[in-house]
Design an enzyme around this catalytic site. Sequence first.
Site, PDB file in Angstrom:
ATOM      1  N   THR A 245      -4.375 -36.895  43.054  1.00 53.50           N
ATOM      2  CA  THR A 245      -5.368 -35.840  42.858  1.00 53.50           C
ATOM      3  C   THR A 245      -5.496 -35.444  41.385  1.00 53.50           C
ATOM      4  OG1 THR A 245      -5.765 -33.498  43.342  1.00 53.50           O
ATOM      5  CG2 THR A 245      -3.498 -34.193  43.392  1.00 53.50           C
ATOM      6  N   ASP A 246      -6.651 -34.871  41.056  1.00 56.43           N
ATOM      7  CA  ASP A 246      -6.840 -34.345  39.695  1.00 56.43           C
ATOM      8  C   ASP A 246      -6.051 -33.055  39.473  1.00 56.43           C
ATOM      9  OD1 ASP A 246      -8.361 -32.626  41.281  1.00 56.43           O
ATOM     10  OD2 ASP A 246     -10.215 -32.838  40.122  1.00 56.43           O
ATOM     11  N   GLU A 247      -5.561 -32.447  40.572  1.00 54.82           N
ATOM     12  CA  GLU A 247      -4.872 -31.159  40.424  1.00 54.82           C
ATOM     13  C   GLU A 247      -3.564 -31.276  39.648  1.00 54.82           C
ATOM     14  OE1 GLU A 247      -4.672 -28.482  43.667  1.00 54.82           O
ATOM     15  OE2 GLU A 247      -6.631 -29.060  44.439  1.00 54.82           O
TER      16      GLU A 247
ATOM     17  N   TYR B 261       1.526 -27.558  46.030  1.00 51.47           N
ATOM     18  CA  TYR B 261       0.867 -28.820  46.405  1.00 51.47           C
ATOM     19  C   TYR B 261       0.756 -29.750  45.196  1.00 51.47           C
ATOM     20  CZ  TYR B 261      -3.032 -32.062  46.967  1.00 51.47           C
ATOM     21  OH  TYR B 261      -3.810 -33.197  46.949  1.00 51.47           O
TER      22      TYR B 261
ATOM     23  N   LYS C 231       2.504 -33.407  44.391  1.00 45.75           N
ATOM     24  CA  LYS C 231       1.734 -34.637  44.136  1.00 45.75           C
ATOM     25  C   LYS C 231       2.118 -35.194  42.757  1.00 45.75           C
ATOM     26  CE  LYS C 231      -1.098 -36.413  46.217  1.00 45.75           C
ATOM     27  NZ  LYS C 231      -1.060 -37.463  47.275  1.00 45.75           N
TER      28      LYS C 231
HETATM   29  P1  NAD Z   1      -5.557 -34.742  55.064  1.00 51.09           P
HETATM   30  O1  NAD Z   1      -4.652 -33.560  55.075  1.00 51.09           O
HETATM   31  O2  NAD Z   1      -6.886 -34.644  55.684  1.00 51.09           O
HETATM   32  O3  NAD Z   1      -4.813 -35.978  55.780  1.00 51.09           O
HETATM   33  C1  NAD Z   1      -3.473 -36.276  55.553  1.00 51.09           C
HETATM   34  C2  NAD Z   1      -3.035 -37.308  56.587  1.00 51.09           C
HETATM   35  O4  NAD Z   1      -1.662 -37.633  56.326  1.00 51.09           O
HETATM   36  C3  NAD Z   1      -3.095 -36.800  58.032  1.00 51.09           C
HETATM   37  O5  NAD Z   1      -3.610 -37.808  58.882  1.00 51.09           O
HETATM   38  C4  NAD Z   1      -1.651 -36.489  58.377  1.00 51.09           C
HETATM   39  O6  NAD Z   1      -1.356 -36.628  59.764  1.00 51.09           O
HETATM   40  C5  NAD Z   1      -0.928 -37.551  57.557  1.00 51.09           C
HETATM   41  N1  NAD Z   1       0.443 -37.166  57.231  1.00 51.09           N
HETATM   42  C6  NAD Z   1       0.870 -35.964  56.741  1.00 51.09           C
HETATM   43  N2  NAD Z   1       2.213 -35.983  56.592  1.00 51.09           N
HETATM   44  C7  NAD Z   1       2.625 -37.219  56.957  1.00 51.09           C
HETATM   45  C8  NAD Z   1       3.903 -37.848  57.006  1.00 51.09           C
HETATM   46  N3  NAD Z   1       5.008 -37.208  56.648  1.00 51.09           N
HETATM   47  N4  NAD Z   1       3.962 -39.125  57.425  1.00 51.09           N
HETATM   48  C9  NAD Z   1       2.847 -39.797  57.805  1.00 51.09           C
HETATM   49  N5  NAD Z   1       1.621 -39.235  57.803  1.00 51.09           N
HETATM   50  C10 NAD Z   1       1.513 -37.967  57.377  1.00 51.09           C
HETATM   51  O7  NAD Z   1      -5.639 -35.179  53.544  1.00 51.09           O
HETATM   52  P2  NAD Z   1      -6.859 -35.857  52.770  1.00 51.09           P
HETATM   53  O8  NAD Z   1      -7.739 -34.796  52.255  1.00 51.09           O
HETATM   54  O9  NAD Z   1      -7.394 -36.957  53.574  1.00 51.09           O
HETATM   55  O10 NAD Z   1      -6.078 -36.443  51.509  1.00 51.09           O
HETATM   56  C11 NAD Z   1      -5.554 -37.767  51.531  1.00 51.09           C
HETATM   57  C12 NAD Z   1      -4.856 -38.039  50.213  1.00 51.09           C
HETATM   58  O11 NAD Z   1      -5.791 -37.915  49.148  1.00 51.09           O
HETATM   59  C13 NAD Z   1      -3.727 -37.058  49.891  1.00 51.09           C
HETATM   60  O12 NAD Z   1      -2.680 -37.776  49.290  1.00 51.09           O
HETATM   61  C14 NAD Z   1      -4.349 -36.083  48.905  1.00 51.09           C
HETATM   62  O13 NAD Z   1      -3.376 -35.551  48.036  1.00 51.09           O
HETATM   63  C15 NAD Z   1      -5.323 -36.985  48.190  1.00 51.09           C
HETATM   64  N6  NAD Z   1      -6.528 -36.339  47.627  1.00 51.09           N
HETATM   65  C16 NAD Z   1      -7.305 -35.526  48.413  1.00 51.09           C
HETATM   66  C17 NAD Z   1      -8.485 -34.996  47.882  1.00 51.09           C
HETATM   67  C18 NAD Z   1      -9.399 -34.121  48.694  1.00 51.09           C
HETATM   68  O14 NAD Z   1     -10.342 -33.553  48.148  1.00 51.09           O
HETATM   69  N7  NAD Z   1      -9.201 -33.980  50.002  1.00 51.09           N
HETATM   70  C19 NAD Z   1      -8.845 -35.289  46.564  1.00 51.09           C
HETATM   71  C20 NAD Z   1      -8.014 -36.119  45.797  1.00 51.09           C
HETATM   72  C21 NAD Z   1      -6.869 -36.645  46.355  1.00 51.09           C
HETATM   73  O1  DAU Z   2      -9.114 -31.485  43.395  1.00 54.02           O
HETATM   74  C1  DAU Z   2      -8.669 -32.274  44.449  1.00 54.02           C
HETATM   75  C2  DAU Z   2      -8.087 -31.407  45.528  1.00 54.02           C
HETATM   76  O2  DAU Z   2      -9.174 -30.780  46.182  1.00 54.02           O
HETATM   77  C3  DAU Z   2      -7.225 -32.172  46.521  1.00 54.02           C
HETATM   78  O3  DAU Z   2      -6.120 -32.698  45.859  1.00 54.02           O
HETATM   79  C4  DAU Z   2      -6.782 -31.266  47.663  1.00 54.02           C
HETATM   80  O4  DAU Z   2      -6.071 -32.024  48.640  1.00 54.02           O
HETATM   81  C5  DAU Z   2      -8.010 -30.665  48.293  1.00 54.02           C
HETATM   82  O5  DAU Z   2      -7.634 -29.765  49.320  1.00 54.02           O
HETATM   83  C6  DAU Z   2      -8.849 -29.948  47.251  1.00 54.02           C
HETATM   84  O6  DAU Z   2      -8.143 -28.772  46.763  1.00 54.02           O
HETATM   85  P1  DAU Z   2      -8.913 -27.380  46.502  1.00 54.02           P
HETATM   86  O7  DAU Z   2      -7.916 -26.299  46.518  1.00 54.02           O
HETATM   87  O8  DAU Z   2      -9.807 -27.490  45.328  1.00 54.02           O
HETATM   88  O9  DAU Z   2      -9.856 -27.366  47.836  1.00 54.02           O
HETATM   89  P2  DAU Z   2     -10.263 -26.197  48.834  1.00 54.02           P
HETATM   90  O10 DAU Z   2     -11.339 -26.755  49.703  1.00 54.02           O
HETATM   91  O11 DAU Z   2      -9.093 -25.565  49.496  1.00 54.02           O
HETATM   92  O12 DAU Z   2     -10.918 -25.129  47.866  1.00 54.02           O
HETATM   93  C7  DAU Z   2     -12.011 -25.454  47.029  1.00 54.02           C
HETATM   94  C8  DAU Z   2     -12.353 -24.231  46.210  1.00 54.02           C
HETATM   95  O13 DAU Z   2     -12.876 -23.215  47.093  1.00 54.02           O
HETATM   96  C9  DAU Z   2     -11.146 -23.585  45.529  1.00 54.02           C
HETATM   97  O14 DAU Z   2     -11.563 -23.079  44.272  1.00 54.02           O
HETATM   98  C10 DAU Z   2     -10.760 -22.442  46.453  1.00 54.02           C
HETATM   99  C11 DAU Z   2     -12.094 -22.010  47.048  1.00 54.02           C
HETATM  100  N1  DAU Z   2     -12.034 -21.477  48.433  1.00 54.02           N
HETATM  101  C12 DAU Z   2     -11.378 -22.204  49.384  1.00 54.02           C
HETATM  102  C13 DAU Z   2     -11.303 -21.747  50.690  1.00 54.02           C
HETATM  103  C14 DAU Z   2     -10.563 -22.536  51.739  1.00 54.02           C
HETATM  104  C15 DAU Z   2     -12.668 -20.288  48.741  1.00 54.02           C
HETATM  105  O15 DAU Z   2     -13.291 -19.652  47.879  1.00 54.02           O
HETATM  106  N2  DAU Z   2     -12.593 -19.847  50.034  1.00 54.02           N
HETATM  107  C16 DAU Z   2     -11.923 -20.499  51.018  1.00 54.02           C
HETATM  108  O16 DAU Z   2     -11.867 -19.998  52.177  1.00 54.02           O
END
Ligand code: NAD
Ligand code: DAU
Length: 360
Positions: free
Chosen positions: A139-141, A165, A169
């Site tokens: 992630t970019d975080e 989180y 990561k």
């Molecule tokens: P998600 O939470 O939707 O899915 C995570 C998956 O991993 C689920 O299917 C869960 O059952 C599985 N999992 C969790 N713990 C586990 C374990 N111990 N063993 C095996 N499986 C396990 O997450 P996502 O949003 O699909 O993110 C996927 C990956 O991409 C993550 O590594 C996250 O850090 C990264 N990422 C997410 C975003 C985003 O915006 N969602 C952006 C950049 C990177």
């Molecule tokens: O940047 C990549 C990341 O983006 C991933 O690594 C994470 O897995 C993914 O969850 C996401 O993280 P964020 O914290 O940015 O996503 P989230 O959807 O939780 O929140 C997006 C923005 O919206 C953040 O600034 C918080 C705000 N927010 C979120 C929720 C859930 C609100 O204002 N209200 C809300 O109820």
Amino acid sequence: MILITGGAGFIGGNFVHHWFERQAKLGLSEQEPVVVFDKLTYAGNPNTIAEHLKAGRATLIQADIADRDAVRQALAQYRPRAILHFAAESHVDRSIHGPGEFIQTNMVGTFSLLEETRQYWGQMAEAEKAAFRFLHVSTDEVYGSLSDTDPAFSETTPYAPNSPYSASKAGSDHLVRAYHHTYGMPTLTTNCSNNYGPYHFPEKLIPLMILNALEGKPLPVYGDGLNIRDWLYVRDHCEAICQVLEKGRTGETYNVGGINEIKNIDVVTTICQKLDELRPRADGSKYESLITYVKDRPGHDRRYAIDPRKIQSEIGWAPSETFESGINKTVSWYLENNAWIDTVRSGSYRDWLAQNYAGR
Ligand code: NAD
Ligand code: DAU
């Protein structure tokens, strides 16, 4: 055969769809199957990939990446040519309420997976060993928070994670880097910005806002709503991963993003406007009237932005969706997929909403 950890989650599940659609588009006579290795936490849902499981193109192993015996057995049985590591605890707010699971899965789990992969890879014949890839999805975080004037995150931006989180990561990224540097394991790492699209668990901003709006519930915007995220349609991320797997240089990291910085409040009002068009409210009021500013997330990062020049110039990847086209697809998907939505809104989901929003 490739092995996908977390392939029943949001991005991993979309990746499974993308993998097969991509091969079909390329006109390949035989499709390369996948093994999904997933613990099926609250965020994992086999319904997301049901059609591929039924067709036998995908196999699901329900297990924890920290369970080394289960990982060893899966690698021995399926002998994947690549591991794509998506599995993680992924929600920042949950990491604030309970960081332990994040350390366990994202750091200890990634370490266990790397250790078993090292043993598996170490025993391969030389040609197989050279062709093998471990692609870590991050992630970019990990880069922390930007001010309005800072340049976007590049691959050389120093790590400065701010939440449990992102710290977990960052730890996993460092382990992957060390396994390349120390053992020569052919790793690749991608650091992507915020994804959105179908099958997104409704704890995250975009699906939460769509579903709350449809139910006439408040739309909880944290703080002043001016935090910025760099939004990327999930299938663009999946395509980037396919291309990095094919063309990435081992040991390298690639930032993935769409040059799509948007303030949270603008994301929410865009969703409201789409819903006004597609599903007007019975009483004629606008969805925007549901927007409610609530107490901010502790340690809330202000701005994320990705500089994608490396992946664009070296790999040739660029996103195909604009935010306008991607959000249209996303809102329409949530309007048309009640069956999937019902499967994820269990009692534990309702408990989470109570825990995160009651005191705000
Ligand atoms: P998600 O939470 O939707 O899915 C995570 C998956 O991993 C689920 O299917 C869960 O059952 C599985 N999992 C969790 N713990 C586990 C374990 N111990 N063993 C095996 N499986 C396990 O997450 P996502 O949003 O699909 O993110 C996927 C990956 O991409 C993550 O590594 C996250 O850090 C990264 N990422 C997410 C975003 C985003 O915006 N969602 C952006 C950049 C990177
Ligand atoms: O940047 C990549 C990341 O983006 C991933 O690594 C994470 O897995 C993914 O969850 C996401 O993280 P964020 O914290 O940015 O996503 P989230 O959807 O939780 O929140 C997006 C923005 O919206 C953040 O600034 C918080 C705000 N927010 C979120 C929720 C859930 C609100 O204002 N209200 C809300 O109820």
